[in-house]
Design a protein around this motif. Structure first.
Motif, PDB file in Angstrom:
ATOM      1  N   ARG A  21       0.827  -1.202   0.000  1.00  0.00           N
ATOM      2  CA  ARG A  21       0.000   0.000   0.000  1.00  0.00           C
ATOM      3  C   ARG A  21       0.868   1.262   0.000  1.00  0.00           C
ATOM      4  O   ARG A  21       1.786   1.393   0.806  1.00  0.00           O
ATOM      5  CB  ARG A  21      -0.873  -0.034   1.252  1.00  0.00           C
ATOM      6  CG  ARG A  21      -1.736   1.184   1.437  1.00  0.00           C
ATOM      7  CD  ARG A  21      -2.574   0.942   2.672  1.00  0.00           C
ATOM      8  NE  ARG A  21      -3.163   2.152   3.171  1.00  0.00           N
ATOM      9  CZ  ARG A  21      -3.753   2.238   4.358  1.00  0.00           C
ATOM     10  NH1 ARG A  21      -3.796   1.178   5.139  1.00  0.00           N
ATOM     11  NH2 ARG A  21      -4.281   3.356   4.755  1.00  0.00           N
ATOM     12  N   ASP A  22       0.555   2.157  -0.897  1.00  0.00           N
ATOM     13  CA  ASP A  22       1.246   3.454  -1.022  1.00  0.00           C
ATOM     14  C   ASP A  22       2.755   3.307  -1.242  1.00  0.00           C
ATOM     15  O   ASP A  22       3.484   4.293  -1.113  1.00  0.00           O
ATOM     16  CB  ASP A  22       1.022   4.337   0.218  1.00  0.00           C
ATOM     17  CG  ASP A  22      -0.453   4.580   0.498  1.00  0.00           C
ATOM     18  OD1 ASP A  22      -1.246   4.528  -0.462  1.00  0.00           O
ATOM     19  OD2 ASP A  22      -0.807   4.810   1.668  1.00  0.00           O
ATOM     20  N   ASN A  23       3.203   2.099  -1.540  1.00  0.00           N
ATOM     21  CA  ASN A  23       4.654   1.862  -1.663  1.00  0.00           C
ATOM     22  C   ASN A  23       5.419   2.387  -0.465  1.00  0.00           C
ATOM     23  O   ASN A  23       6.546   2.880  -0.586  1.00  0.00           O
ATOM     24  CB  ASN A  23       5.211   2.513  -2.930  1.00  0.00           C
ATOM     25  CG  ASN A  23       4.888   1.682  -4.148  1.00  0.00           C
ATOM     26  OD1 ASN A  23       5.024   0.468  -4.114  1.00  0.00           O
ATOM     27  ND2 ASN A  23       4.432   2.321  -5.191  1.00  0.00           N
ATOM     28  N   LEU A  24       4.805   2.288   0.682  1.00  0.00           N
ATOM     29  CA  LEU A  24       5.418   2.875   1.867  1.00  0.00           C
ATOM     30  C   LEU A  24       6.584   2.034   2.391  1.00  0.00           C
ATOM     31  O   LEU A  24       7.624   2.558   2.753  1.00  0.00           O
ATOM     32  CB  LEU A  24       4.344   3.070   2.934  1.00  0.00           C
ATOM     33  CG  LEU A  24       4.756   3.908   4.135  1.00  0.00           C
ATOM     34  CD1 LEU A  24       3.641   4.865   4.528  1.00  0.00           C
ATOM     35  CD2 LEU A  24       5.107   3.034   5.319  1.00  0.00           C
ATOM     36  N   LEU A  25       6.399   0.737   2.393  1.00  0.00           N
ATOM     37  CA  LEU A  25       7.471  -0.138   2.884  1.00  0.00           C
ATOM     38  C   LEU A  25       8.200  -0.789   1.712  1.00  0.00           C
ATOM     39  O   LEU A  25       7.564  -1.275   0.783  1.00  0.00           O
ATOM     40  CB  LEU A  25       6.892  -1.245   3.771  1.00  0.00           C
ATOM     41  CG  LEU A  25       6.212  -0.817   5.072  1.00  0.00           C
ATOM     42  CD1 LEU A  25       5.670  -2.046   5.793  1.00  0.00           C
ATOM     43  CD2 LEU A  25       7.181  -0.052   5.961  1.00  0.00           C
ATOM     44  N   PRO A  26       9.529  -0.814   1.739  1.00  0.00           N
ATOM     45  CA  PRO A  26      10.254  -1.547   0.703  1.00  0.00           C
ATOM     46  C   PRO A  26      10.053  -3.054   0.886  1.00  0.00           C
ATOM     47  O   PRO A  26       9.801  -3.524   1.995  1.00  0.00           O
ATOM     48  CB  PRO A  26      11.714  -1.156   0.940  1.00  0.00           C
ATOM     49  CG  PRO A  26      11.791  -0.665   2.332  1.00  0.00           C
ATOM     50  CD  PRO A  26      10.425  -0.181   2.719  1.00  0.00           C
ATOM     51  N   ALA A  27      10.162  -3.790  -0.205  1.00  0.00           N
ATOM     52  CA  ALA A  27       9.862  -5.227  -0.190  1.00  0.00           C
ATOM     53  C   ALA A  27      10.721  -6.001   0.808  1.00  0.00           C
ATOM     54  O   ALA A  27      10.297  -7.022   1.333  1.00  0.00           O
ATOM     55  CB  ALA A  27      10.037  -5.796  -1.596  1.00  0.00           C
ATOM     56  N   GLU A  28      11.930  -5.506   1.073  1.00  0.00           N
ATOM     57  CA  GLU A  28      12.817  -6.268   1.957  1.00  0.00           C
ATOM     58  C   GLU A  28      12.395  -6.229   3.429  1.00  0.00           C
ATOM     59  O   GLU A  28      12.975  -6.940   4.248  1.00  0.00           O
ATOM     60  CB  GLU A  28      14.279  -5.842   1.794  1.00  0.00           C
ATOM     61  CG  GLU A  28      14.591  -4.406   2.144  1.00  0.00           C
ATOM     62  CD  GLU A  28      14.537  -3.477   0.923  1.00  0.00           C
ATOM     63  OE1 GLU A  28      13.842  -3.824  -0.056  1.00  0.00           O
ATOM     64  OE2 GLU A  28      15.170  -2.411   0.964  1.00  0.00           O
ATOM     65  N   ILE A  29      11.361  -5.439   3.742  1.00  0.00           N
ATOM     66  CA  ILE A  29      10.808  -5.490   5.098  1.00  0.00           C
ATOM     67  C   ILE A  29      10.230  -6.889   5.368  1.00  0.00           C
ATOM     68  O   ILE A  29      10.175  -7.347   6.497  1.00  0.00           O
ATOM     69  CB  ILE A  29       9.703  -4.409   5.284  1.00  0.00           C
ATOM     70  CG1 ILE A  29      10.312  -3.002   5.193  1.00  0.00           C
ATOM     71  CG2 ILE A  29       8.946  -4.600   6.578  1.00  0.00           C
ATOM     72  CD1 ILE A  29      11.188  -2.593   6.354  1.00  0.00           C
ATOM     73  N   LEU A  30       9.785  -7.533   4.276  1.00  0.00           N
ATOM     74  CA  LEU A  30       9.388  -8.939   4.420  1.00  0.00           C
ATOM     75  C   LEU A  30      10.673  -9.762   4.365  1.00  0.00           C
ATOM     76  O   LEU A  30      11.206 -10.065   3.309  1.00  0.00           O
ATOM     77  CB  LEU A  30       8.438  -9.348   3.292  1.00  0.00           C
ATOM     78  CG  LEU A  30       7.866 -10.765   3.388  1.00  0.00           C
ATOM     79  CD1 LEU A  30       6.991 -10.928   4.620  1.00  0.00           C
ATOM     80  CD2 LEU A  30       7.075 -11.105   2.134  1.00  0.00           C
ATOM     81  N   VAL A  31      11.179 -10.088   5.536  1.00  0.00           N
ATOM     82  CA  VAL A  31      12.484 -10.735   5.646  1.00  0.00           C
ATOM     83  C   VAL A  31      12.419 -12.158   5.104  1.00  0.00           C
ATOM     84  O   VAL A  31      13.310 -12.618   4.398  1.00  0.00           O
ATOM     85  CB  VAL A  31      12.946 -10.777   7.126  1.00  0.00           C
ATOM     86  CG1 VAL A  31      14.355 -11.324   7.224  1.00  0.00           C
ATOM     87  CG2 VAL A  31      12.864  -9.399   7.747  1.00  0.00           C
TER      88      VAL A  31
END
Ligand SMILES: [Zn+2]
Length: 144
Positions: A21-31
């Motif tokens: 959503r909103d590109n708020l978190l970069p994908a690597e937050i999903l470890v």
């Protein structure tokens, strides 16, 4: 950008489509992403969220930093990150994107023959799909 992001699980046998959503978190937050075949033996609820055998592991500290900078007051728990859609399934479950594509392909011949029937079938089959997800216990489907 992490729109329409496809991510393979830890064992590489399965993959999921994710949305941010909103590109708020970069994908690597999903470890880590685990499918039912490679899910860990225990779930660390501080950092992990379990959904029908799939497990998403987040870097909640980094997520918190992004939230703070962007003025989001909620605490960056796995539940909040997932439910608010900041890094979550695209659609309601990991395979939704493919189910949707297959459904459109299967019904495509109807477009020429009977557009109204096509639209009606598309809607009713999707509703049935969502009901199945809901019965199976998928977290996002519960909210529909
Ligand atoms: Zn796996």
């Amino acid at each position: 950008m992490c729109m329409n992001l496809r991510r393979f699980c830890s064992c590489g046998r399965n993959s999921a489509y994710l949305s941010c959503r909103d590109n708020l978190l970069p994908a690597e937050i999903l470890v880590n992403l685990f499918c039912p075949e490679c899910q860990p033996g225990s779930i660390e609820t501080d950092t992990m969220l379990q959904d029908c055998g799939w497990v998403l592991e987040y870097d909640v500290d980094r997520a918190q930093a992004y939230f703070t900078v962007r003025g989001i007051r909620s605490r960056a728990t796995p539940g909040f990150i997932f439910d608010a859609g900041y890094l979550s399934w695209q659609g309601l479950a990991p395979g939704d994107q493919e189910v949707n594509t297959r459904l459109h392909q299967r019904l495509a011949p109807l477009v020429e023959q009977d557009l109204a029937l096509y639209l009606k079938s598309l809607r009713s089959e999707w509703v049935a799909h969502v009901a199945r997800l809901k019965d199976a216990g998928w977290r996002k489907a519960q909210a529909t």
